[in-house]
Scaffold this motif. Structure first.
Motif, mmCIF file in Angstrom:
data_model
loop_
_atom_site.group_PDB
_atom_site.id
_atom_site.type_symbol
_atom_site.label_atom_id
_atom_site.label_comp_id
_atom_site.label_asym_id
_atom_site.label_seq_id
_atom_site.Cartn_x
_atom_site.Cartn_y
_atom_site.Cartn_z
ATOM 1 N N ASP A 27 0.830 -1.205 0.000
ATOM 2 C CA ASP A 27 0.000 0.000 0.000
ATOM 3 C C ASP A 27 0.864 1.254 0.000
ATOM 4 N N ARG A 32 -2.597 -0.355 -5.765
ATOM 5 C CA ARG A 32 -4.037 -0.211 -5.570
ATOM 6 C C ARG A 32 -4.811 -1.381 -6.182
ATOM 7 N N GLU A 33 -4.226 -2.002 -7.205
ATOM 8 C CA GLU A 33 -4.922 -3.050 -7.954
ATOM 9 C C GLU A 33 -4.106 -4.341 -7.891
ATOM 10 N N VAL A 34 -4.720 -5.412 -7.399
ATOM 11 C CA VAL A 34 -4.047 -6.697 -7.249
ATOM 12 C C VAL A 34 -4.751 -7.731 -8.106
ATOM 13 N N PHE A 68 -6.987 -9.310 0.714
ATOM 14 C CA PHE A 68 -6.590 -8.090 0.013
ATOM 15 C C PHE A 68 -7.710 -7.054 0.019
ATOM 16 N N PHE A 73 -7.563 -3.064 -1.121
ATOM 17 C CA PHE A 73 -7.111 -3.191 -2.507
ATOM 18 C C PHE A 73 -8.262 -3.586 -3.423
#
Length: 285
Positions: A27, A32-34, A68, A73
Motif C-alpha cells: 500500500d 491499488r490493484e491486485v 486483500f 485493494f
C-alpha cells in the motif's frame, strides 16, 4: 500501481498474503490493484489434491482475495492452465502490470512446479519487475522471513545499463523505504587497483546524493571485493537489508542463459527478499 500476485494456494503463500506488514508495504508504494493468479499445470486435474481451504482453485482464491479486499485493494482473480511462468508473465504483460510478486517457498502439491522451477523461470523471462518474497518454515508454520519488504533496501550494481534500470526503479519505493545501501562488488582481478576503487566510491556517492534528494531517506554506500554473490549476501547481513534490488541481464533468445549467474544465484539461493528489474527491451516468451 497494478501488480500480479502469483499464488500456489499453499499455506506458505497464505502466510505471505495475510501478513499485515507486507500488505502495508504494498500500500505504501502505491499498489491499488491486485490480480491474484494461480496456475494449474496441464497434467494436474482441477480437483487439486491436498487443498484444505476449498475444493478447487477458484474457491481457494476467494479466501486470499478477501484478505486483500479487507486491506483496501481492488482485486481480480485469475485461474490459468498451462506452464506457470508463461502464464504469470503473460498476464503481467497483458495487464501492463507494474510488478509481479511470487513466494520463494511453498508446501502445496504444486511446490516443485510453481515454487522451485517457476521462480527461476519467471526471473529468467520476466518482462516486469519481479518481487520474490521469502517464506520460511517456523515452529508455528510458514511465515514471511522479513515482513518490512522495502524498509531497508540493498541495491547491488556493476554500473551496467541493466543495473541502472534497477536503480531507476528506486523512486517507486518512496513511502516504504526508509534506508538504502548502494553496493558495488569488485572482482578479484580488480584488487589492488586503487583508482578503480575510488572511481566506484565516487559513482556510488553521486547516486546516493540523488536518492537522498529524491526520496528523503538515509543512504550509505559500500565497495566490497570478492565473489559477487558471496559479497552481496554478506552485505545483506551486515546492513540487515529487507530487500535486495538488482538488475537482470539479457534481451535475446538466449536470455534464459544470460540472466547472469549473480542475479540468478541471489534469486535462487539468497535469504533476502529480492526485487529483480528486467531490461527495458525484454520481450515476453
Amino acid at each position: 500501481m497494478r501488480i500480479v500476485f502469483a499464488t500456489d494456494l499453499s499455506d506458505a503463500n497464505k502466510a505471505a498474503i495475510e501478513s499485515r506488514t507486507c500488505l502495508e508495504c504494498l500500500d505504501n508504494i502505491g499498489v491499488r490493484e491486485v490480480h491474484l493468479l494461480t496456475v494449474v499445470p496441464d497434467n494436474v486435474s482441477s480437483g487439486l489434491p491436498g487443498m484444505e481451504m476449498a475444493t478447487d482453485a477458484r474457491e481457494a482464491l476467494k479466501t486470499q482475495r478477501a484478505v486483500f479486499e479487507e486491506a483496501g485493494f481492488e482485486v481480480e482473480t485469475h485461474v490459468a492452465r498451462g506452464t506457470p511462468h508463461r502464464r504469470i508473465n503473460g498476464l503481467a504483460e497483458r495487464l501492463d502490470a507494474d510488478m509481479i510478486v511470487v513466494g520463494s517457498r511453498g508446501e502445496s502439491p504444486l511446490r516443485n512446479r510453481l515454487i522451485g522451477g517457476t521462480v527461476r523461470n519467471v526471473a529468467r523471462t520476466a518482462v516486469r519487475p519481479l518481487l520474490v518474497e521469502r517464506i520460511e518454515k517456523t515452529d508455528t508454520g510458514p511465515a514471511v522471513k522479513k515482513e518490512h519488504l522495502f524498509q531497508n533496501a540493498l541495491y547491488a550494481t556493476d554500473f551496467s545499463e541493466n543495473a541502472e534500470r534497477a536503480y531507476e526503479f528506486f523512486p517507486a519505493l518512496t513511502g516504504a523505504t526508509e534506508r538504502a545501501t548502494l553496493l558495488h562488488v569488485r572482482g578479484s582481478e580488480q584488487r589492488g587497483d586503487d583508482g578503480s576503487d575510488q572511481e566506484a566510491r565516487e559513482r556510488l556517492e553521486e547516486m546516493a546524493d540523488e536518492l537522498r534528494d529524491r526520496m528523503d531517506i538515509d543512504v550509505e554506500t559500500n565497495v566490497r571485493s570478492g565473489a559477487a554473490v558471496e559479497e552481496i549476501v554478506a552485505e545483506e547481513e551486515r546492513v540487515d537489508a529487507t530487500t535486495t534490488l538488482i538488475g537482470a541481464r539479457g534481451t535475446s533468445r538466449l536470455r534464459r542463459l544470460l540472466l547472469g549467474s549473480t542475479a540468478e544465484s541471489i534469486v535462487a539461493q539468497g535469504n533476502n527478499n529480492v526485487l529483480l528489474v528486467p531490461p527495458e527491451s525484454a520481450t515476453p516468451r
